[in-house]
Design an enzyme around this catalytic site. Structure first.
Site, PDB file in Angstrom:
ATOM      1  N   ASP A 123     155.865 -16.312  92.795  1.00  0.00           N
ATOM      2  CA  ASP A 123     154.545 -15.892  93.254  1.00  0.00           C
ATOM      3  C   ASP A 123     153.496 -16.703  92.495  1.00  0.00           C
ATOM      4  O   ASP A 123     153.607 -16.873  91.284  1.00  0.00           O
ATOM      5  CB  ASP A 123     154.362 -14.400  92.976  1.00  0.00           C
ATOM      6  CG  ASP A 123     153.170 -13.786  93.672  1.00  0.00           C
ATOM      7  OD1 ASP A 123     152.053 -14.338  93.547  1.00  0.00           O
ATOM      8  OD2 ASP A 123     153.330 -12.750  94.327  1.00  0.00           O
ATOM      9  N   GLU A 125     149.548  -8.259 101.829  1.00  0.00           N
ATOM     10  CA  GLU A 125     148.930  -9.496 101.365  1.00  0.00           C
ATOM     11  C   GLU A 125     149.029 -10.635 102.378  1.00  0.00           C
ATOM     12  O   GLU A 125     148.085 -11.385 102.579  1.00  0.00           O
ATOM     13  CB  GLU A 125     149.556  -9.973 100.043  1.00  0.00           C
ATOM     14  CG  GLU A 125     149.703  -8.918  98.998  1.00  0.00           C
ATOM     15  CD  GLU A 125     151.024  -8.163  99.096  1.00  0.00           C
ATOM     16  OE1 GLU A 125     151.910  -8.550  99.869  1.00  0.00           O
ATOM     17  OE2 GLU A 125     151.162  -7.157  98.387  1.00  0.00           O
ATOM     18  N   HIS A 143     158.173  -9.861 103.407  1.00  0.00           N
ATOM     19  CA  HIS A 143     158.563 -10.381 102.102  1.00  0.00           C
ATOM     20  C   HIS A 143     158.889  -9.257 101.133  1.00  0.00           C
ATOM     21  O   HIS A 143     158.419  -8.143 101.265  1.00  0.00           O
ATOM     22  CB  HIS A 143     157.505 -11.311 101.504  1.00  0.00           C
ATOM     23  CG  HIS A 143     156.156 -10.699 101.317  1.00  0.00           C
ATOM     24  ND1 HIS A 143     155.288 -10.432 102.354  1.00  0.00           N
ATOM     25  CD2 HIS A 143     155.506 -10.311 100.195  1.00  0.00           C
ATOM     26  CE1 HIS A 143     154.171  -9.916 101.885  1.00  0.00           C
ATOM     27  NE2 HIS A 143     154.280  -9.823 100.570  1.00  0.00           N
TER      28      HIS A 143
END
Length: 129
Positions: A29, A88, A93
């Site tokens: 990330d 997001e 995910h």
């Protein structure tokens, strides 16, 4: 539906890839809440994780399990938490995050700012685990 993850999959946007096969990709990330914070995504463009076909859904979690085991070896003093939030980026995910306590998984926590060399070191430690 195309997203930033689509561009990462195609290589248009660089990423710190931890693992990859023909169907799935795991990468660090870029705004991690902990060192080792990894995203696991299907290469198929699907917004909601529960909209994935049953077998593909199972395979995604199997891929995530393999990545989590590498994370556990790279961060043996921590537990590896998983989360599916889905707000997001409009692409399914899974977040895999090394944690010591529940508060470590708070997405409101200040995000880490890592250098390129720190990302590379983290990526390599997970890959080599």
């Amino acid at each position: 539906m195309s997203s930033i993850f689509t561009k990462i999959i195609s290589g248009e946007i660089p990423s710190y890839k931890v693992a990859e096969d023909e169907n799935f990709l795991a990468f660090l990330d870029v705004k991690p809440i902990a060192k080792g914070h990894t995203l696991v995504i299907p290469k198929k463009e699907v917004d909601l994780i529960f909209d994935l076909e049953n077998e593909y859904f199972k395979d995604l979690w199997g891929f995530a399990q393999n990545v989590a085991k590498k994370l556990a070896k790279a961060y043996p003093e921590q537990r590896i938490a998983s989360a599916v939030v889905g707000l997001e980026v409009p692409h399914a995910h899974i977040h895999l995050i090394p944690i010591n306590k529940m508060e470590d998984m708070n997405f409101k926590n200040v995000r880490l700012k890592l250098t390129d060399s720190e990302y590379q070191e983290i990526r390599d430690s997970i890959r080599n685990a």
